[in-house]
Design an enzyme around this catalytic site. Sequence first.
Site, PDB file in Angstrom:
ATOM      1  N   ASP A 169      -0.595  -6.025   9.718  1.00 35.41           N
ATOM      2  CA  ASP A 169      -1.807  -6.103   8.905  1.00 35.41           C
ATOM      3  C   ASP A 169      -3.036  -5.791   9.752  1.00 35.41           C
ATOM      4  O   ASP A 169      -3.491  -6.626  10.534  1.00 35.41           O
ATOM      5  CB  ASP A 169      -1.928  -7.500   8.296  1.00 35.41           C
ATOM      6  CG  ASP A 169      -3.027  -7.597   7.257  1.00 35.41           C
ATOM      7  OD1 ASP A 169      -3.723  -6.583   7.050  1.00 35.41           O
ATOM      8  OD2 ASP A 169      -3.201  -8.674   6.658  1.00 35.41           O
ATOM      9  N   ASP A 178      -6.312  -0.377   5.661  1.00 38.97           N
ATOM     10  CA  ASP A 178      -5.676  -1.688   5.658  1.00 38.97           C
ATOM     11  C   ASP A 178      -4.177  -1.556   5.454  1.00 38.97           C
ATOM     12  O   ASP A 178      -3.702  -1.322   4.338  1.00 38.97           O
ATOM     13  CB  ASP A 178      -6.287  -2.549   4.555  1.00 38.97           C
ATOM     14  CG  ASP A 178      -5.661  -3.931   4.498  1.00 38.97           C
ATOM     15  OD1 ASP A 178      -5.301  -4.461   5.560  1.00 38.97           O
ATOM     16  OD2 ASP A 178      -5.514  -4.472   3.385  1.00 38.97           O
TER      17      ASP A 178
END
Length: 595
Positions: free
Chosen positions: A235, A442
């Site tokens: 992440d 992201d």
Amino acid sequence: MDSDEAPPQVRGFVIITLPPPDNPSLGKTITAFTISTNTTGTIPQTPTPTQTQTQTETQQQQPLPHHNNNDPQDPRPPQQPESVPNPQVHLPRTVSRSFIFNPRKLLAFLGITLLALVLYVSVSSPIVQDLRDSEDDDEDDKPGSFLLPLFRKWRTPQKGLELKLGSFVDMDKGDLVSLIEDGVGDPKTNNSLASNKKVDASSILPVRGNVYPDGLYYTYILVGDPPKRYFLDIDTGSDLTWIQCDAPCISCAKGANALYKPTKHNILPPKDSLCMEVQRHQAAGYCQSCRQCDYEIQYADQSSSVGVLARDELHLLMENGSWTNLNLVFGCAYDQKGLLLSTLAKTDGILGLSRSKVSLPSQLARKGIIKNVVGHCLTIDGGGGYLFLGDDFVPQWGMAWVSMLNGLSMDFYHSEIMKMNYGSRRLRLGVPGSSVGPVIFDSGSSYTYFLQQAYSDLVASLEEVSGLGLIQDTSDLTLPICWKAESPIRSVKDVKHFFKTLTLQFGSTWWIGSTKLQIPPEGYLIISDKGNVCLGILDGSKVNDGSTIILGDISLRGKLVIYDNVKHKIGWQPSDCIRSRKSKSFPPFWGEGTL
């Protein structure tokens, strides 16, 4: 020669005689002569030779006696020179000329010179090779990188899909962690590194995952002594790395591996600088009087993780096959809520890769293990890819780079676009009071989110596919918009000709001079379980205040994407993501059990 003439100079010459070609057994003779003039300016009776034979000596030259008339220990009176013509200093030159114009002697001289060069090269080559090998060894100590394997993360496609844009809020759980409430950290572990650590080294790890149906990409790390394996969702939008732990656990998913079990000495004390870094983002701020460092992370999809900071040994596999061990600060997560619980069916936590000081790459960079560079490459057709930490795997050519901006949050990897097109049709960005659109890269988001105006324009543009053989299927709830064909669709490749490429333009509104990120149909479409093709770009009006474009995994696939925190830029280039240019193969994904 007059008596007031300058003192004589010493001159000499060497004669090298080779045996005849038809009788090499006669040997080779090297004779050196030294010629000097005496005080009267005359040449001594005979030059004094110094003779050396290197092979069978069949011919001896007998040197004539040479008397030094100026030697005080010589009892004989100085001899008068006989009537020998005084050659002055021309004798060496005369001999040199005869040597030059004698073909046999010239060839002999050249032959010996060539032989000497061959011997020199044969002796010096191993030395040069040793020096090169030494330089190659030094290359191993240069700044490098870590490459990590990735795996998929389960996410249920719904409104408000998981977007791992980590933000910290205050949560003081005090005595919730009864096992470790009295724990204090060991200050000796702050700078503890394994003796085999190489400064600025590199690591590359394999990746597993897909966008649909699993909805995530994950890797593994090895933590503890002995090391145990944990699968973590990669992440780039999260700061803190955390692992589900038994402290004891209040609300945890089953997970892919056994819960991490901390001891008292693993718990980070509040005085640690990384505790201050984490808690400064929380509403209540830094708690200096607390006996442990508590944290809570609230994600954009309303999921949350609560825990306490811990420190334990992290084992990283280097690109050259060696291991580096260092102490990592991470979250010991004992209370998870929301969609995270379904995500954790295949993983054990989150791997925080943002620009924050507490993220994994930032911790490694501060310890001199890597340069603060992160890269990932996710395959389009599922299966995984790779993740690396450090700059060893950054290509020297073929990359498109844009500036990494500060503003929205300096911990996110974001830039801004000047223009966006679907095919040749321009999509309005719809940013109030601005002509540019903020963009966040992201890897924690499965799908891509557009600003409301751009999303509306895209949906309107896609209405044309209904007249090309595709019909919208409202009964398919996989994603908000899905189309069906006359027969089930097996692959995006079967219908990609109905759709156009999306182009995000950075740096300039002019086509020339701008940097473009092109997203083909494979970068925004998926095939559902019903055999329909669905749009993987969603309305982002309710995500991150609706003011930012989010590029998720679906649009980052098929590209090597690099976040360079040293040079503050983001780059990409097309790739099949099967292997890195600098790595012939990836390390295996660890199986069940421990290392």
